[in-house]
Design a protein around this motif. Structure first.
Motif, PDB file in Angstrom:
ATOM      1  N   ALA A   1       0.832  -1.209   0.000  1.00 56.90           N
ATOM      2  CA  ALA A   1       0.000   0.000   0.000  1.00 56.90           C
ATOM      3  C   ALA A   1       0.862   1.253   0.000  1.00 56.90           C
ATOM      4  O   ALA A   1       0.561   2.237  -0.699  1.00 56.90           O
ATOM      5  N   GLN A   2       1.952   1.223   0.769  1.00 62.40           N
ATOM      6  CA  GLN A   2       2.861   2.369   0.797  1.00 62.40           C
ATOM      7  C   GLN A   2       3.507   2.581  -0.573  1.00 62.40           C
ATOM      8  O   GLN A   2       3.644   3.714  -1.041  1.00 62.40           O
ATOM      9  N   CYS A   3       3.888   1.496  -1.215  1.00 64.63           N
ATOM     10  CA  CYS A   3       4.498   1.604  -2.546  1.00 64.63           C
ATOM     11  C   CYS A   3       3.494   2.090  -3.584  1.00 64.63           C
ATOM     12  O   CYS A   3       3.817   2.922  -4.449  1.00 64.63           O
ATOM     13  N   ALA A   4       2.275   1.587  -3.506  1.00 66.74           N
ATOM     14  CA  ALA A   4       1.240   2.007  -4.457  1.00 66.74           C
ATOM     15  C   ALA A   4       0.960   3.496  -4.334  1.00 66.74           C
ATOM     16  O   ALA A   4       0.740   4.190  -5.343  1.00 66.74           O
ATOM     17  N   ALA A   5       0.970   3.998  -3.116  1.00 66.72           N
ATOM     18  CA  ALA A   5       0.702   5.424  -2.893  1.00 66.72           C
ATOM     19  C   ALA A   5       1.818   6.303  -3.435  1.00 66.72           C
ATOM     20  O   ALA A   5       1.628   7.517  -3.597  1.00 66.72           O
ATOM     21  N   ARG A   6       2.974   5.700  -3.704  1.00 60.54           N
ATOM     22  CA  ARG A   6       4.131   6.471  -4.173  1.00 60.54           C
ATOM     23  C   ARG A   6       4.562   6.058  -5.581  1.00 60.54           C
ATOM     24  O   ARG A   6       5.700   6.301  -5.984  1.00 60.54           O
ATOM     25  N   ASP A   7       3.649   5.416  -6.292  1.00 66.05           N
ATOM     26  CA  ASP A   7       3.829   5.108  -7.723  1.00 66.05           C
ATOM     27  C   ASP A   7       5.029   4.210  -8.011  1.00 66.05           C
ATOM     28  O   ASP A   7       5.690   4.353  -9.052  1.00 66.05           O
ATOM     29  N   VAL A   8       5.299   3.272  -7.118  1.00 65.86           N
ATOM     30  CA  VAL A   8       6.330   2.276  -7.417  1.00 65.86           C
ATOM     31  C   VAL A   8       5.807   1.358  -8.519  1.00 65.86           C
ATOM     32  O   VAL A   8       4.668   0.888  -8.478  1.00 65.86           O
ATOM     33  N   ALA A   9       6.641   1.085  -9.513  1.00 71.06           N
ATOM     34  CA  ALA A   9       6.264   0.194 -10.619  1.00 71.06           C
ATOM     35  C   ALA A   9       6.653  -1.235 -10.267  1.00 71.06           C
ATOM     36  O   ALA A   9       7.760  -1.486  -9.775  1.00 71.06           O
ATOM     37  N   PHE A  10       5.729  -2.191 -10.520  1.00 67.73           N
ATOM     38  CA  PHE A  10       5.988  -3.595 -10.224  1.00 67.73           C
ATOM     39  C   PHE A  10       5.933  -4.408 -11.507  1.00 67.73           C
ATOM     40  O   PHE A  10       5.049  -4.213 -12.352  1.00 67.73           O
ATOM     41  N   ARG A  11       6.873  -5.339 -11.637  1.00 64.52           N
ATOM     42  CA  ARG A  11       6.876  -6.295 -12.738  1.00 64.52           C
ATOM     43  C   ARG A  11       6.886  -7.701 -12.139  1.00 64.52           C
ATOM     44  O   ARG A  11       7.937  -8.237 -11.765  1.00 64.52           O
ATOM     45  N   PHE A  12       5.696  -8.296 -12.008  1.00 65.53           N
ATOM     46  CA  PHE A  12       5.575  -9.640 -11.465  1.00 65.53           C
ATOM     47  C   PHE A  12       5.749 -10.662 -12.582  1.00 65.53           C
ATOM     48  O   PHE A  12       5.760 -10.336 -13.770  1.00 65.53           O
ATOM     49  N   ASN A  13       5.873 -11.944 -12.173  1.00 65.35           N
ATOM     50  CA  ASN A  13       6.068 -13.040 -13.130  1.00 65.35           C
ATOM     51  C   ASN A  13       7.272 -12.781 -14.043  1.00 65.35           C
ATOM     52  O   ASN A  13       7.271 -13.156 -15.214  1.00 65.35           O
ATOM     53  N   THR A  14       8.295 -12.142 -13.497  1.00 67.11           N
ATOM     54  CA  THR A  14       9.470 -11.789 -14.300  1.00 67.11           C
ATOM     55  C   THR A  14      10.734 -12.289 -13.610  1.00 67.11           C
ATOM     56  O   THR A  14      11.086 -11.822 -12.521  1.00 67.11           O
ATOM     57  N   TRP A  15      11.375 -13.272 -14.236  1.00 56.38           N
ATOM     58  CA  TRP A  15      12.657 -13.749 -13.713  1.00 56.38           C
ATOM     59  C   TRP A  15      13.740 -12.798 -14.221  1.00 56.38           C
ATOM     60  O   TRP A  15      14.079 -12.787 -15.390  1.00 56.38           O
ATOM     61  N   ALA A  16      14.246 -11.991 -13.338  1.00 56.15           N
ATOM     62  CA  ALA A  16      15.168 -10.929 -13.743  1.00 56.15           C
ATOM     63  C   ALA A  16      16.537 -11.497 -14.081  1.00 56.15           C
ATOM     64  O   ALA A  16      17.135 -12.245 -13.296  1.00 56.15           O
ATOM     65  N   GLU A  17      17.024 -11.131 -15.263  1.00 58.67           N
ATOM     66  CA  GLU A  17      18.402 -11.389 -15.631  1.00 58.67           C
ATOM     67  C   GLU A  17      19.119 -10.051 -15.753  1.00 58.67           C
ATOM     68  O   GLU A  17      18.490  -8.984 -15.705  1.00 58.67           O
ATOM     69  N   ALA A  18      20.424 -10.100 -15.878  1.00 66.37           N
ATOM     70  CA  ALA A  18      21.212  -8.863 -15.871  1.00 66.37           C
ATOM     71  C   ALA A  18      20.714  -7.875 -16.914  1.00 66.37           C
ATOM     72  O   ALA A  18      20.615  -6.658 -16.647  1.00 66.37           O
TER      73      ALA A  18
END
Length: 681
Positions: free
Chosen positions: A446-463
């Protein structure tokens, strides 16, 4: 003027309290040399600044030498405490917060091998199981001496600027006289009627009142019902309250129900997560209704709605929200500003109290600034320049890093491999008794949503996914995966499953199940409890000489309450050495660290709990590209300064990793990692 019942003033004797919210007496164990110095003061001042009406400081400040601290209590029997108290009271009074202090003689609720190695005292010979010391049965000269010690201590508290004192009765020396379970004296202080059992306490109050005068406030935190066979009954508790009311010497009551002599008993008085909220609130309301004295109470009142009900329904005059204020010291400010949804929730983990009772300091499981107010901010300050921050992992550490970075004003993106946030907390929350833990994640989302943090779920991050975002800072919070390689062995067993497998439901336990708990923390016992609930015949084995040492007493109690009735066997000081197949079963080779003894036994399943190994491949891939090559200046980190180490100035970003991506630790460590790193970015 607000109509909120919680924000109404309350007149207590000569003292006007500006609202109905208080913190009840608790000992965070921040004292230094038995004195409430700067850290102690800063902790309480954070709550006073936010609008708290009354801070009841110092759980169990000791009045006598033969009441040595059980958990770093304040030494109220020393004259040198007075100037430190004055600094504390002046600081809180400046914010309009009233200040009192709780005084006690611990009686049998401490040890003889502490402090000056004087025998503990009680009106009977029986030890308290939680503290294990067999007390000396008090003589008449002990009684007279301790009465004088109480009066001396109260006079010091008055000199230190306190608005009043609260005498701690429940479980401590005063109540040890009251209870038929602990008082074995004969005669005028002994097991006659209520009058003789409370005579010692009444003489303590009389001595204090003579010393401090009529205006100084005196209260009593007492057990109105021991809720135990042979103990003080509710009717006797009410009779005791009437006696102190009619004496005219006591200004308020703080009502408790239950006993504290064992860990399970303590959890009924101070419930942990999974237990009923506010279980004694209605009983406290009964005491208030029948006695008519100002009444305080606290026992798992974690939310504003419950606190508001307690006052609005006339159950309490002042409502204690003590653990709630450890999670969020700004509760009153947020209520006043109409920001109740912004309050960081107490999730009932009781990490705070368990640490105290194990000889540590009180820390909140998910507010790393609590107790560290001198170095960590409760309110995050904006940064001088906006930066691009990428966080990989949406567990508690990653979300804390994202929250703090967003509050600093940075442009934040979080990459998470799973479809939902939470990491290992999602596993914890699968357990019915621990569902509240998800509040750690929900609040940060909720704190992140209120501050416009962008989320990328279902994403296996590579370099490449990270560098494509052109970050200035990368925080790797990828956590860890269960370690199945037993201690000092070189090859994975391959035949065991992990505690995570059982908790997640990926493995269905059946038959005879051995849970080998090498870590001594929650996943092992959670898996054992779930297996037992599924009908398995469970044995929990640990190589340690104590059982589940990382869980600690109060949180261990509900696990044992669930396991023992289901026939679970608890085995200490034995080590799993290896596993081989034996037909459809597993043959476990078991040894011990204490001798050459070994044995072999058959099980249907073997479950291993041995911490996690970091998921750090991404970190190592990014490391050569970073300006700091992942290095952290520990001296700057501990001192609260920003990171300046830069062995690779041609690098593209600064790189840090936190939490279990570094090593297997706990939620608090991950959150603290994030806060103290990111607060200066």
């Amino acid at each position: 003027m607000s109509n909120d019942p919680l924000l109404q003033p309350y007149q207590l004797g000569h003292l006007t309290l500006k609202n109905r919210i208080m913190t009840t007496a608790h000992e965070p164990a921040y004292a230094e040399d038995g004195m409430p110095k700067a850290r102690y003061r800063a902790y309480h001042e954070a709550r006073a600044k936010a609008g708290l009406a009354l801070a009841m400081t110092a759980g169990s400040a000791s009045v006598s030498r033969d009441s040595p601290p059980a958990f770093n209590n304040i030494l109220a029997w020393k004259d040198e405490v007075v100037p430190w108290l004055r600094e504390l009271t002046d600081a809180l009074h400046e914010h309009g917060c009233a200040v009192m202090i709780q005084l006690t003689h611990l009686g049998r609720r401490t040890g003889w091998n502490k402090g000056d190695w004087l025998p503990s005292l009680a009106p009977g010979p029986h030890k308290e199981p939680a503290h294990r010391a067999f007390p000396k049965v008090m003589e008449e000269w002990d009684i007279a001496r301790v009465i004088g010690d109480f009066a001396d201590a109260a006079e010091r508290m008055q000199a230190g600027g306190m608005d009043g004192i609260e005498l701690e009765a429940y479980g401590h020396l005063l109540e040890q006289f009251w209870s038929p379970l602990t008082n074995r004296l004969e005669g005028e202080y002994g097991l006659g009627g209520i009058e003789s059992r409370i005579r010692f306490s009444m003489e303590v109050v009389e001595a204090i009142r003579k010393r401090v005068g009529p205006e100084f406030l005196i209260g009593l935190r007492y057990t109105a019902d021991e809720d135990a066979p042979g103990g003080t009954t509710p009717e006797e508790g009410l009779e005791i309250a009437r006696a102190f009311r009619d004496s005219g010497m006591v200004d308020f009551l703080n009502v408790i129900r239950g006993r504290v002599h064992t860990d399970p008993a303590l959890t009924k008085v101070i419930p942990v997560q999974g237990m009923k909220s506010a279980p004694h609130l209605d009983f406290a309301g009964r005491v208030r209704a029948e006695i008519g004295m100002p009444t305080f109470h606290a026992a798992r009142i974690p939310d504003v709605a419950t606190a508001r009900h307690a006052v609005q329904a006339g159950l309490l005059d002042m409502v204690g929200m003590t653990r709630a204020h450890m999670a969020d010291p700004l509760i009153v400010q947020k209520i006043t500003e109409g920001r109740e949804d912004d309050i960081r929730p107490c999730v009932g983990a009781t990490y705070c109290l368990d640490r105290i009772y194990e000889g540590g300091e009180a820390l909140c499981i998910h507010n790393a600034a609590t107790g560290r107010e001198l170095s960590m901010p409760q309110v995050i300050a904006p940064a001088d320049a906006r930066r691009r921050v990428v966080v990989v992992g949406a567990g508690p550490g990653g979300l804390e890093a994202a929250r703090v970075a967003a509050e600093r004003g940075h442009d934040v993106t979080v990459i998470e491999a799973q479809p939902d946030p939470g990491g290992q907390v999602c596993l914890l929350a699968r357990h019915a008794r621990r569902r509240e833990m998800i509040g750690i994640i929900d609040w940060r989302m909720a704190q992140c949503a209120a501050r416009d943090v962008a989320f990328r779920f279902n994403t296996w991050a590579e370099a490449g996914d990270v560098t494509a975002l052109d970050p200035d800072v990368v925080v790797v919070a990828t956590g860890g995966l269960p370690n199945t390689v037993l201690l000092e062995q070189r090859e994975e067993q391959g035949l065991a499953v992990t505690a995570w497998d059982v908790i997640s439901g990926d493995v269905k336990p059946a038959g005879q199940v051995l849970v080998f708990d090498e870590s001594g923390d929650a996943p092992g016992l959670m898996a054992a409890e779930m297996a037992a609930e599924a009908g398995a015949e469970v044995e929990v084995m640990t190589p340690d000489r104590t059982f589940a040492p990382e869980i600690m007493g109060m949180n261990l109690s509900p696990y044992l309450a669930a396991l023992q009735p289901r026939g679970a066997v608890l085995t200490v000081a034995k080590r799993l050495l290896g596993i081989t197949r034996d037909g459809n079963r597993l043959r476990a080779r078991i040894g011990t660290d204490y001798s050459d003894f070994t044995e072999e036994r058959l099980f249907d399943q073997v479950v291993v709990n041995y911490g996690t190994l970091p998921m750090d491949a991404l970190y190592h891939d990014l490391k050569p590209m970073s300006r700091n090559r992942g290095a952290v200046d520990y001296e700057a980190l501990v001192a609260g300064r920003s990171q300046a180490v830069e062995p690779n100035p041609e690098g593209r970003f600064r790189l840090y990793r936190i939490g279990d991506a570094v090593s297997a630790r706990n939620i608090h460590a991950a959150v603290y990692d994030a806060l103290r790193l990111v607060k200066d970015i």
